[in-house]
Design a protein around this motif. Structure first.
Motif, mmCIF file in Angstrom:
data_model
loop_
_atom_site.group_PDB
_atom_site.id
_atom_site.type_symbol
_atom_site.label_atom_id
_atom_site.label_comp_id
_atom_site.label_asym_id
_atom_site.label_seq_id
_atom_site.Cartn_x
_atom_site.Cartn_y
_atom_site.Cartn_z
ATOM 1 N N TYR A 1 0.818 -1.221 0.000
ATOM 2 C CA TYR A 1 0.000 0.000 0.000
ATOM 3 C C TYR A 1 0.845 1.261 0.000
ATOM 4 N N GLU A 2 1.865 1.321 0.810
ATOM 5 C CA GLU A 2 2.603 2.568 0.961
ATOM 6 C C GLU A 2 3.670 2.748 -0.116
ATOM 7 N N GLU A 3 4.390 1.688 -0.488
ATOM 8 C CA GLU A 3 5.474 1.828 -1.452
ATOM 9 C C GLU A 3 4.979 1.759 -2.889
ATOM 10 N N LEU A 4 3.941 0.972 -3.153
ATOM 11 C CA LEU A 4 3.433 0.857 -4.522
ATOM 12 C C LEU A 4 2.261 1.790 -4.766
ATOM 13 N N LEU A 5 1.257 1.751 -3.887
ATOM 14 C CA LEU A 5 0.013 2.486 -4.118
ATOM 15 C C LEU A 5 0.001 3.870 -3.492
ATOM 16 N N ALA A 6 1.039 4.202 -2.708
ATOM 17 C CA ALA A 6 1.151 5.506 -2.048
ATOM 18 C C ALA A 6 -0.048 5.798 -1.146
ATOM 19 N N VAL A 7 -0.543 4.758 -0.477
ATOM 20 C CA VAL A 7 -1.674 4.873 0.445
ATOM 21 C C VAL A 7 -1.188 4.539 1.857
ATOM 22 N N PRO A 8 -1.287 5.461 2.805
ATOM 23 C CA PRO A 8 -0.848 5.172 4.174
ATOM 24 C C PRO A 8 -1.826 4.243 4.882
ATOM 25 N N VAL A 9 -1.311 3.370 5.714
ATOM 26 C CA VAL A 9 -2.152 2.424 6.442
ATOM 27 C C VAL A 9 -1.729 2.362 7.908
ATOM 28 N N VAL A 10 -2.649 1.871 8.739
ATOM 29 C CA VAL A 10 -2.389 1.653 10.159
ATOM 30 C C VAL A 10 -2.331 0.149 10.396
ATOM 31 N N LYS A 11 -1.231 -0.328 10.979
ATOM 32 C CA LYS A 11 -1.119 -1.751 11.324
ATOM 33 C C LYS A 11 -1.727 -1.977 12.703
ATOM 34 N N GLY A 12 -2.486 -3.062 12.848
ATOM 35 C CA GLY A 12 -3.101 -3.330 14.136
ATOM 36 C C GLY A 12 -3.643 -4.740 14.229
ATOM 37 N N THR A 13 -4.317 -5.024 15.350
ATOM 38 C CA THR A 13 -4.939 -6.318 15.590
ATOM 39 C C THR A 13 -6.445 -6.125 15.695
ATOM 40 N N LYS A 14 -7.204 -7.019 15.097
ATOM 41 C CA LYS A 14 -8.655 -6.942 15.158
ATOM 42 C C LYS A 14 -9.149 -7.324 16.559
ATOM 43 N N LEU B 1 11.728 12.603 -11.489
ATOM 44 C CA LEU B 1 10.369 13.114 -11.303
ATOM 45 C C LEU B 1 9.412 12.003 -10.872
ATOM 46 N N LEU B 2 9.575 10.820 -11.437
ATOM 47 C CA LEU B 2 8.715 9.707 -11.059
ATOM 48 C C LEU B 2 8.896 9.351 -9.588
ATOM 49 N N VAL B 3 10.136 9.355 -9.141
ATOM 50 C CA VAL B 3 10.410 9.100 -7.717
ATOM 51 C C VAL B 3 9.774 10.179 -6.851
ATOM 52 N N ASP B 4 9.897 11.429 -7.293
ATOM 53 C CA ASP B 4 9.345 12.551 -6.532
ATOM 54 C C ASP B 4 7.824 12.491 -6.468
ATOM 55 N N ILE B 5 7.189 12.141 -7.591
ATOM 56 C CA ILE B 5 5.726 12.038 -7.631
ATOM 57 C C ILE B 5 5.241 10.950 -6.684
ATOM 58 N N GLN B 6 5.908 9.800 -6.710
ATOM 59 C CA GLN B 6 5.531 8.691 -5.827
ATOM 60 C C GLN B 6 5.583 9.127 -4.368
ATOM 61 N N ALA B 7 6.670 9.793 -3.986
ATOM 62 C CA ALA B 7 6.833 10.232 -2.598
ATOM 63 C C ALA B 7 5.835 11.323 -2.234
ATOM 64 N N MET C 1 2.845 11.848 -3.468
ATOM 65 C CA MET C 1 1.485 11.320 -3.343
ATOM 66 C C MET C 1 1.282 10.645 -1.988
ATOM 67 N N LEU C 2 2.284 9.883 -1.532
ATOM 68 C CA LEU C 2 2.179 9.244 -0.221
ATOM 69 C C LEU C 2 2.163 10.295 0.880
ATOM 70 N N ALA C 3 3.043 11.294 0.775
ATOM 71 C CA ALA C 3 3.112 12.336 1.809
ATOM 72 C C ALA C 3 1.800 13.101 1.910
ATOM 73 N N LYS C 4 1.207 13.420 0.771
ATOM 74 C CA LYS C 4 -0.062 14.144 0.777
ATOM 75 C C LYS C 4 -1.157 13.308 1.417
ATOM 76 N N ALA C 5 -1.248 12.031 1.019
ATOM 77 C CA ALA C 5 -2.288 11.152 1.565
ATOM 78 C C ALA C 5 -2.098 10.931 3.062
ATOM 79 N N ARG C 6 -0.843 10.800 3.494
ATOM 80 C CA ARG C 6 -0.585 10.610 4.920
ATOM 81 C C ARG C 6 -0.946 11.867 5.716
ATOM 82 N N GLY C 7 -0.647 13.028 5.160
ATOM 83 C CA GLY C 7 -0.983 14.273 5.841
ATOM 84 C C GLY C 7 -2.486 14.420 6.040
ATOM 85 N N VAL C 8 -3.253 14.083 4.997
ATOM 86 C CA VAL C 8 -4.715 14.153 5.096
ATOM 87 C C VAL C 8 -5.224 13.150 6.121
#
Length: 571
Positions: free
Chosen positions: A255-268, A456-462, A464-471
Motif C-alpha cells: 500500500y505505501e510503497e506501490l500504491l502511495a496509500v498510508p495504512v495503520v497496522k493493528g490487531t482486530k 520526477l517519477l520518484v518525486d511524484i511517488q513520494a 502522493m504518499l506524503a499528501k495522503a498521509r498528511g490528510v
C-alpha cells in the motif's frame, strides 16, 4: 524501481540534476495550446451498461449536483457526489466494464496491469521468506467446508453452491470456494508426517466467490474477486507469530510503497477477527472523502484450531505427535479501489508511478499546413530514450484527435507525466513536462532527460504518499469520552479511543452510534449504502505502549480502559 523486478534505476546524481532545472509551477493553470487550437470534438464513448437489477454505486450526494453529460471527463465533482464520481472514474478510465451478472465485473487491461505490478512485488517478497506457489481446486465438498463450525458460520451466508450438472441434480452439492482453508488442509494432513516436513509455506493466486447480499461496489465489495491467499504450517507458535507480522509488513509495503496509500497496522478485536482463528492482524486505510476506514489486508494466526479439525499432526524430534500451528493471509483487488478513492480527483484517476501501466505519455503538437516530420521524429527519439531507461512510455501518435482531447484522455487515466513536443521544443531541443499529481509544468532539455524523468517519477511517488498521509493524520482524532464520539465521526474522522476491549461494549457502541447518527442526519448515509454505525477498525500496534493508567472506557460502560483502539465508520 518502476518497471519489472529485473529493471532498476541508477538514481545517482538525479537529485542534484533536478535542483539545477528551472521549474515553472503554475499549478493547475491553463494547458499550453498551439495557436488556433479548438476545443476537442471527438466521438463520445458509449456509456457502460449495468446488469439488470444492479444499481450504480452512486445514490447519494446533493440532489442539485451539476453533472456533465459529456463522457470526455469524469462528469461530476468528487466532493459533490462521491459514489457517482467513483463509478464514472473506474468506467470512463476503462478500468472496469459491467457484466450481466450483478456483482461481477470485467477487469480491463488498465486495472489488471496494476494488479500485475502488485503480484510481481508481493510474489518476489514472499519467495524470499520461503513461500512457494501452488494451486488448489475451485470447489469444496460440503463435508469439508462444514468441518470447522466457527469458520463456516462466518462464511455461510456468502457461499455459492453448485447443485446441478446439466439437468441432473448432483448427489452432493459442492461449494465454490469462499476461501481455501477447508480445500487445502485435508492435503496438508496427508503431506505432513514429521517435523522434517515443516514449515510448509504455500501461496496461491486465485479467484474466490462470496455471494455478497450487500450492495456491490466494483473492487470493494464484489461477488467474485482476485486475491492471493497464503497458508502456512509451523511446528512452533513463535515461528507462526513472527510470520504473521512479517506478512503484515509486506502488505503495508504494497500500500505505501506501490500504491502511495498510508495504512495503520493493528490487531482486530475478538468480534472482528477471522472466524475460526486465534487472532487477526490487519492494515486499515482511510478514505478522506467520506471519512471512512477500510480494511486493506489481513494476516491471521489460526493457532491449532484447524489442525485439530483436519488432523494436521507431525512427529516431533522428541517422539510424540504434536498438532501444528497455522497461519493464513490474503490481499485482494480491493487494493485498486482504495487507491482510486484516495488519490483520484475531479479530473479522473491519479496513478502512483510504480503501478501506472504508462508512466509517461508523449503528445505531439502538430500545426496544419506545416511540415510536422521534425516533431514526429523528435517524439520518436524521446520515446526510445525513455524506453531504454526503463520508463513505461507511450507516444500518442493518433492523428484523429487533437492535443486537447489527448490531454483529457490521459489525465482521466491518471498517467503521472505528460510530455508535449512542438516545433519550438524541437528548435530548443527540449520538451514541455506536465505532472498529473500537482499540475506543475516545466521545460526540460532533451539532454539528460531520462535521468530527469526518473527523478520526477520518484518525486511524484513520494509526494502522493506524503499528501495522503498528511490528510489521514489530520483526520485521526483522539477522543476520550462518548459525548464527542459521534460528532467527531461526523467530521469525517476516524477516532482513537481508550476502550475496555469487551465484545458486549463493542456491540453497544455500534448500536448507539448508529442510533445517534440517525437522529443527527435523519436517515442513514446513502451513496454506497453505508450506515452511520461505528465499529472497531483495529487495535493499533503503534499505540500499544501509550499509557492507559487511570482511564475509563470512553463509551461510559464503567469499565477500565485496556487498549487504545481505532474506531470508525467503515466499508
Amino acid at each position: 524501481m518502476f518497471l519489472h523486478a529485473s529493471v532498476s534505476f541508477n538514481m545517482s546524481g538525479v537529485e542534484e540534476q533536478i535542483k539545477d532545472l528551472k521549474v515553472e509551477d503554475k499549478g493547475k493553470g491553463k494547458e499550453r495550446k498551439p495557436q488556433g487550437e479548438k476545443k476537442p470534438q471527438a466521438d463520445k464513448p458509449k456509456a457502460e451498461k449495468k446488469p439488470q437489477g444492479e444499481k450504480k454505486a452512486a445514490a447519494g450526494g446533493s440532489d442539485k449536483v451539476k453533472k456533465d453529460t459529456s463522457l470526455l471527463g469524469v462528469g461530476v465533482e468528487k466532493s459533490a457526489d462521491f459514489s457517482e464520481w467513483y463509478t464514472n472514474v473506474i468506467t470512463r478510465s476503462e478500468m472496469i466494464s459491467y457484466y450481466d451478472i450483478s456483482g461481477c465485473y470485467i477487469l480491463r487491461p488498465w486495472s489488471y496491469a496494476i494488479w500485475e505490478f502488485i503480484q510481481q512485488f508481493f510474489d518476489a517478497e514472499i519467495k524470499k521468506l520461503g513461500v512457494q506457489n501452488a494451486y488448489f481446486p475451485l470447489f469444496v465438498s460440503e463435508a469439508a467446508l462444514t468441518k470447522e463450525k466457527d469458520h463456516i458460520e462466518g462464511f455461510a451466508p456468502e457461499v455459492a453452491w453448485v447443485t446441478k450438472s446439466g439437468q441432473s441434480d448432483l448427489a452432493e452439492p459442492v461449494a465454490v470456494r469462499p476461501t481455501s482453508e477447508t480445500i487445502m488442509y485435508p492435503s496438508y494432513a496427508q503431506w505432513i508426517r514429521s517435523h522434517r516436513d515443516l514449515p510448509l509455506k504455500l501461496n496461491q493466486w486465485s479467484n474466490v466467490v462470496r455471494w455478497e447480499f450487500k450492495h456491490p461496489v466494483p473492487f470493494l465489495r464484489t461477488r467474485e474477486f482476485l486475491w492471493q491467499e497464503g497458508h502456512t504450517v509451523f511446528a512452533h507458535k513463535e515461528e507462526a507469530d513472527k510470520e504473521v507480522l512479517d506478512i503484515l509488513e509486506l502488505y503495508k509495503r504494497v500500500y505505501e510503497e506501490l500504491l502511495a496509500v498510508p495504512v495503520v497496522k493493528g490487531t482486530k478485536s475478538e468480534k472482528e477477527k477471522f472466524a475460526g482463528g486465534d487472532y487477526t492482524t490487519t492494515i486499515e486505510a482511510f478514505i478522506p472523502e467520506n471519512g471512512r476506514g477500510i480494511q486493506a489486508a489481513t494476516s491471521h494466526h489460526l493457532g491449532q484450531n484447524f489442525a485439530k479439525m483436519f488432523h494436521i499432526e507431525y512427529e516431533s524430534e522428541a517422539g510424540p505427535r504434536q498438532l501444528a500451528y497455522q497461519n493464513s493471509w490474503g490481499l485482494t483487488t480491493r487494493t485498486i479501489g482504495v487507491m482510486v478513492m484516495v488519490h483520484g480527483d475531479d479530473n479522473g484517476l491519479m496513478l502512483p508511478p510504480r503501478v501506472a501501466p504508462i508512466q509517461v505519455v508523449i503528445v505531439p503538437i502538430y500545426f496544419a499546413g506545416k511540415d510536422n516530420a521534425p516533431v514526429e521524429n523528435a517524439c520518436k527519439e524521446v520515446l526510445e530514450l525513455l524506453k531504454n531507461a526503463g520508463v513505461r512510455v507511450q507516444f500518442d501518435s493518433r492523428d484523429n484527435y487533437n492535443p486537447g482531447y489527448k490531454y483529457n484522455h490521459w489525465e482521466l487515466r491518471g498517467v503521472p507525466i505528460r510530455l508535449d513536443i512542438g516545433p519550438k521544443d524541437v528548435e530548443k531541443k527540449s520538451v514541455f513536462v506536465a505532472r498529473r499529481d500537482s499540475g506543475a509544468k516545466q521545460s526540460l532539455p532533451v539532454e539528460g532527460l531520462a535521468g530527469a524523468i526518473q527523478g520526477l517519477l520518484v518525486d511524484i511517488q513520494a509526494a502522493m504518499l506524503a499528501k495522503a498521509r498528511g490528510v489521514r493524520d489530520e483526520h485521526l482524532v483522539e477522543v476520550r469520552t462518548w459525548d464527542k464520539f459521534v460528532s467527531t465521526l461526523d467530521g469525517k474522522n476516524i477516532v482513537l479511543t481508550p476502550w475496555c476491549d469487551r465484545t458486549v461494549c463493542e456491540d453497544d457502541i455500534k448500536k448507539r452510534s448508529g442510533e445517534e447518527s440517525l437522529k443527527l442526519k435523519g436517515e442513514e448515509e446513502k451513496g454506497f449504502r453505508l450506515t452511520g454505525s461505528a465499529k472497531t477498525l483495529c487495535i493499533p500496534h503503534e499505540h500499544s505502549q501509550k499509557p492507559l493508567e487511570g482511564l475509563q472506557c470512553f463509551a461510559g460502560c464503567g469499565h477500565e480502559a485496556k487498549k487504545w483502539t481505532l474506531f470508525g465508520r467503515s466499508y
